[in-house]
Design an enzyme around this catalytic site. Structure first.
Site, short mmCIF file in Angstrom:
data_model
loop_
_atom_site.label_atom_id
_atom_site.label_comp_id
_atom_site.label_asym_id
_atom_site.label_seq_id
_atom_site.Cartn_x
_atom_site.Cartn_y
_atom_site.Cartn_z
N GLU A 184 -0.22 -3.86 -7.65
CA GLU A 184 0.87 -2.91 -7.44
C GLU A 184 1.87 -2.96 -8.59
OE1 GLU A 184 0.84 -0.73 -5.18
OE2 GLU A 184 -0.32 -1.50 -3.49
N ASP A 316 -11.11 2.24 -3.12
CA ASP A 316 -10.91 3.55 -3.77
C ASP A 316 -10.83 3.56 -5.29
OD1 ASP A 316 -8.47 2.17 -3.64
OD2 ASP A 316 -7.40 3.75 -2.57
#
Ligand SMILES: *[C@@H]1O[C@H](CO)[C@@H](O)[C@H](O)[C@H]1NC(C)=O
Ligand SMILES: *[C@@H]1O[C@H](CO)[C@@H](O)[C@H](O)[C@H]1NC(C)=O
Length: 596
Positions: A184, A316
């Protein structure tokens, strides 16, 4: 909801890896991924041949290809369904839609000014309580601010930009003795700084980017070279994720490369490039013959562990970055193209389904389960699709024009004869999936839920509660909404609409994006400032949750703005967007990939 569930955009709390012996896990994975998943009807439990057979297949990938074709595969979308039209049934017009574009700018200001008023400097914003919060007790590192800067630059918001830049100069300090998520922090903060530098050439952003990257690098110091999940930025040490046995999500390990590679180019320092690239080499070495990847890897030995296979959370952006690494390096690194092609074949062979009634294309998940004897593993195909998967429609369309074009560039819109067979397959799957994602907005609010399940003949649902093809699992009238029912301001559908519009010029993509934008305005906008997540997309008036995700300003509103802007802004032939929508330029690399 776990406190970190919002921030960890690719992660949710409920999917920790099951504990099994490593050898068993490897056998099961190798057996599945090499042995094929022939399907009869919808659910087919695939009994795996463990032990010798799996091992032999692993050693001889060519055998497995034969096996795959022997088992056959159902690829409903693999066959072209529509003939080329020859002429385009709409007028391609890429000029800006100024009023709609302005409406998106106004929304951005509504979000930003509230954050600035109530929480300037905090990592995250809570628009209902008018408060900020940080990811670590050690203090914030500007997640919201840095994630938003390039959107201000693109939108031409110079005053807001100057104030944000000022904060970066005077307050941003990465010397924080706390744990930050490696992935992140890279995609949001490092990515944000790099784009801000690209658009401004202001050395402040590059200095900060370098300082941050140097603090992240120790995360890669593991026996395999795969990064650990967290990093202490002050101590410069990687921190394993104890909740997940020290494993790392595949998507997290493989979604750092665009950022580190571009930083290498800017600083002329190869170390960033090499560390990030090593991860790709390890993943390629862990090779599973179908090109699919389980969602967890072990940084100790660099192997996949037995876990779900999916294009949703934790899986993903592995697929996204295979394509984007090939694009970023100006299509010179064929190894990424090979890995991407392999993966797309695997996706088509194993994961793509069509809904039972309207034939909507969706992507299912493969879930490993113990069989009754408790010894073998079977794989269950689950008709569950995360909203996160909706990035994949646009990604497939983009990938088709890049990897599946006979003589690139293709026309706008592309014609069938310009594609290879695989390119045409990917193009149609991408278009279909984008359409499906738009259809999941068919709710009371016009917003799509976090997770949908597609109906399959076996589940015997009563057709009165939901649209015919899909439903929100666990949703019952008069009861609290399930986790799946929320909309947290996610960008993935509008991201695909933006790409689809750029590649086709089809005005319906703008119209669909506008509907979604209006639904956000209607249901998520907090009158006093900011936007909030909503707890149930099927309830009006919608109940809000006190959280404004940073990706609203970095992704959702940026993609909407670009959808309505003139197509000469950030052309897809010159830019690649990182997974947090930070645009990075395509370049001809001088460093070559050291593996193939
Ligand atoms: C968050 O961190 C920033 C930067 O260290 C600090 O200025 C701010 O006061 C912190 N906010 C909260 C709510 O702790
Ligand atoms: C990418 O490659 C093409 C042809 O090989 C070249 O014309 C183009 O300038 C390159 N793009 C960049 C950004 O270097």
């Amino acid at each position: 909801m776990p406190s970190d569930a919002g921030l960890r955009k690719r992660k949710k709390g409920n999917n920790s890896a099951k504990v099994k012996s490593e050898a068993e896990e490897q056998d099961a994975l190798v057996g599945l991924l090499n042995g094929g998943t022939g399907k009869t009807g919808f659910f087919l439990y695939i009994a795996l041949v463990l032990g010798t057979a799996g091992f032999v297949l692993w050693q001889n990938p060519s055998w497995s290809n034969q096996l795959l074709s022997f088992f056959g595969s159902s690829t409903p979308s693999g066959t072209p369904t529509s003939a080329p039209t020859g002429s385009t049934p709409y007028v391609v017009d890429f000029t800006a839609d100024v009023p709609k574009r302005q409406a998106v700018v106004d929304a951005f200001k509504h979000a930003w000014l509230a954050y600035e008023r109530d929480a300037m400097g905090a990592d995250e914003y809570h628009p209902i309580s008018h408060k900020g919060s940080n990811l670590s007790d050690a203090g914030g590192i500007g997640y919201t601010i840095v994630d938003s800067i390039d959107t201000m630059q693109i939108m031409g918001l110079t005053d807001e930009y100057e104030r944000a830049r000022d904060w970066v100069e005077k307050k941003l300090d990465f010397n924080k003795d706390g744990k930050f998520n490696t992935f992140e922090t890279t995609i949001r903060v490092l990515g944000g700084l790099l784009s801000a530098y690209h658009f401004s050439s202001d050395p402040l952003f590059l200095d900060k980017a370098k300082d941050l990257a140097d603090r992240i690098l120790p995360a890669f110091d593991t026996p395999s070279g795969l990064p650990v999940s967290m990093i202490n930025l002050a101590q410069r040490v990687g921190v394993s994720d104890v909740d997940n046995r020290g494993l790392v999500s595949t998507a997290e390990a493989s979604t750092l490369q665009l950022e580190f590679r571009y930083l290498s180019l800017l600083t002329d320092d190869e170390e960033y490039w090499r560390k990030a690239e090593k991860v790709m080499q390890v993943i390629k070495g862990a090779h599973l013959a179908t090109g699919l990847a389980s969602i967890f890897m072990n940084p100790e030995d660099g192997r996949f562990v037995l876990a779900a296979i999916r294009l949703g959370s934790r899986g993903d952006s592995y697929y996204e970055y295979l394509l984007k690494q090939y694009i970023q390096t100006n299509m010179t690194e064929l190894v990424y193209r090979d890995m991407y092609d392999d993966a797309m074949n695997g996706v088509h062979q194993h994961l793509i389904q069509k809904s039972y009634k309207a034939g909507l294309i969706y992507i299912s998940e493969l879930i490993p389960e113990h069989n009754r004897m408790g010894s073998d593993i079977t794989w269950r195909l689950s008709p569950k699709q995360d909203h996160l998967v909706c990035f994949f429609g646009g990604s497939l369309m983009l990938g088709a024009t890049v990897t599946g074009a006979i003589n690139p560039p293709v026309s706008i819109p592309p014609q069938q004869h310009e594609f290879t067979e695989q390119g045409w397959r990917d193009w149609n799957t991408g278009k279909g999936l984008t359409e499906t994602c738009v259809k999941t907005h068919d709710t009371a609010t016009g917003l799509s839920p976090e997770i949908v399940h597609f109906r399959i003949p076996r589940d015997g649902l009563d057709g009165t509660v939901a649209p015919d093809d899909w439903y929100i699992k666990g949703a019952r009238r008069g009861e609290p909404p399930p986790y799946d029912a929320r909309y947290i301001l996610r960008p993935e559908t509008v991201e695909s609409l933006f790409i689809a519009f750029r590649l086709t010029g089809d005005p319906r993509y703008r119209a669909q994006g506008w509907s979604i934008f209006q639904a956000i305005e209607k249901h998520c906008k907090v009158p006093t400032g900011g936007y909030a997540s909503i707890l149930n997309v099927d309830e009006v008036p919608a109940e809000m949750e006190d959280k404004m995700e940073t990706f609203l300003m970095s992704e959702t509103l940026k993609y909407l703005y670009l959808l309505f802007d003139d197509a000469t802004t950030l052309p897809l032939s010159e830019y690649v967007f990182n997974t947090e929508a930070h645009p990075l330029p395509i370049f001809n690399p001088t460093i070559r990939t050291g593996f193939s």
